[in-house]
Design an enzyme around this catalytic site. Sequence first.
Site, PDB file in Angstrom:
ATOM      1  N   ASP A 143       9.851   7.319  -3.143  1.00  0.00           N
ATOM      2  CA  ASP A 143       8.912   7.284  -2.022  1.00  0.00           C
ATOM      3  C   ASP A 143       9.238   8.348  -0.975  1.00  0.00           C
ATOM      4  OD1 ASP A 143      11.284   6.055  -1.245  1.00  0.00           O
ATOM      5  OD2 ASP A 143      10.416   4.094  -0.903  1.00  0.00           O
TER       6      ASP A 143
ATOM      7  N   ASP B 265      11.958  -7.901   3.227  1.00  0.00           N
ATOM      8  CA  ASP B 265      10.708  -8.623   2.960  1.00  0.00           C
ATOM      9  C   ASP B 265      10.334  -8.595   1.477  1.00  0.00           C
ATOM     10  OD1 ASP B 265       9.985  -5.981   2.617  1.00  0.00           O
ATOM     11  OD2 ASP B 265       8.366  -5.987   4.099  1.00  0.00           O
TER      12      ASP B 265
ATOM     13  N   HIS C 102      10.185  -5.855  -0.468  1.00  0.00           N
ATOM     14  CA  HIS C 102       9.499  -4.663  -0.982  1.00  0.00           C
ATOM     15  C   HIS C 102      10.410  -3.839  -1.890  1.00  0.00           C
ATOM     16  CE1 HIS C 102      10.875  -2.356   2.817  1.00  0.00           C
ATOM     17  NE2 HIS C 102      11.335  -1.633   1.829  1.00  0.00           N
TER      18      HIS C 102
ATOM     19  N   GLU D   3       4.798  -2.756   0.051  1.00  0.00           N
ATOM     20  CA  GLU D   3       4.948  -3.878   0.970  1.00  0.00           C
ATOM     21  C   GLU D   3       4.284  -5.127   0.393  1.00  0.00           C
ATOM     22  OE1 GLU D   3       7.023  -3.560   3.148  1.00  0.00           O
ATOM     23  OE2 GLU D   3       6.716  -1.947   4.601  1.00  0.00           O
TER      24      GLU D   3
HETATM   25  C1  GLP Z   1      13.508   1.545   2.418  1.00  0.00           C
HETATM   26  C2  GLP Z   1      13.240   2.247   1.089  1.00  0.00           C
HETATM   27  C3  GLP Z   1      13.451   1.315  -0.080  1.00  0.00           C
HETATM   28  C4  GLP Z   1      14.792   0.631   0.075  1.00  0.00           C
HETATM   29  C5  GLP Z   1      14.834  -0.177   1.336  1.00  0.00           C
HETATM   30  C6  GLP Z   1      16.151  -0.920   1.530  1.00  0.00           C
HETATM   31  O1  GLP Z   1      12.449   0.784   2.831  1.00  0.00           O
HETATM   32  N1  GLP Z   1      11.922   2.763   1.005  1.00  0.00           N
HETATM   33  O2  GLP Z   1      13.367   2.043  -1.289  1.00  0.00           O
HETATM   34  O3  GLP Z   1      15.016  -0.190  -1.038  1.00  0.00           O
HETATM   35  O4  GLP Z   1      14.665   0.732   2.414  1.00  0.00           O
HETATM   36  O5  GLP Z   1      17.113  -0.066   2.030  1.00  0.00           O
HETATM   37  P1  GLP Z   1      18.659  -0.386   2.073  1.00  0.00           P
HETATM   38  O6  GLP Z   1      19.149  -0.205   0.691  1.00  0.00           O
HETATM   39  O7  GLP Z   1      19.227   0.610   3.021  1.00  0.00           O
HETATM   40  O8  GLP Z   1      18.798  -1.782   2.561  1.00  0.00           O
END
Ligand code: GLP
Length: 259
Positions: free
Chosen positions: A66, A135, A137, A142
């Site tokens: 993303d 949440d 995702h 989302e």
């Molecule tokens: C962002 C990214 C996701 C990731 C999420 C959790 O929203 N777009 O791909 O999984 O953060 O991040 P973290 O691993 O830092 O908790």
Amino acid sequence: MAEVIIVRDAREAGEFVADAVIDLVRARPSAVLGLATGSSPLPVYDAIGRRAGEVDLSRVHGFALDEYVGLPEGHEQSYRATITREVVVPLGLTPANVHVPCGRVEGIRTAGEEYDTAIAAAGGIDLQLLGIGTDGHIGFNEPGSSFASPTRVKTLTRQTRRDNSRFFGHADEVPRRSITQGIGTILRARHLVLLAFGESKAQAVASAVEGPLTSSVPASAIQLHPRATVVIDEAASRLLANADYYRDAFADSSAWQTR
Ligand code: GLP
């Protein structure tokens, strides 16, 4: 169901998943990796980086999950810059082989379709790394995202913008929109590896692995995949009803089998 592997800590998870990536690249030097940003996959990149001398990664292809929409070119929190800094440089990947969805506003309408076409042209993703949002995702899909969704623009929830404000200073500075591989895109990868650590992920992990299949928890879509592996620490496993079963199943199996 997903294969759930409960490890001691993030470092152990990193080494475990790095083994799988290195085995994959030895078998297929031009393997296609799905690259996630966020803190969860960092131990994997660190572990691969420490072992970079063991395997030639120069022919590996990468597709990021993303990107934010509308950040200025080269912004240090863009996922293009993050992937370059955290993955391409330390692992010695060939920059031209690593793709990130294009978050420029001009052309955004066709960028998703072009990205899915590029993934297909590369032969599809062999191993897709995933984190999980609080949440539920995955990527930036989302809650409410279709399980059949292609790569497209998604508005971020307030929760996600709050969670990601730690990288920007303030939630208001976090972009409002992203372009993300769709859940349909993610499900086409041949192996999904979802990483999550810490208490703050326990609810999302339990809902994803043991909850009903629902677009309200986008990560629950991994239950539809024939080869999904969830690698978590004790804290992130705390709300799983069947943690003992996963431990027994893992002890009985060679890892990475299809369930
Ligand atoms: C962002 C990214 C996701 C990731 C999420 C959790 O929203 N777009 O791909 O999984 O953060 O991040 P973290 O691993 O830092 O908790």
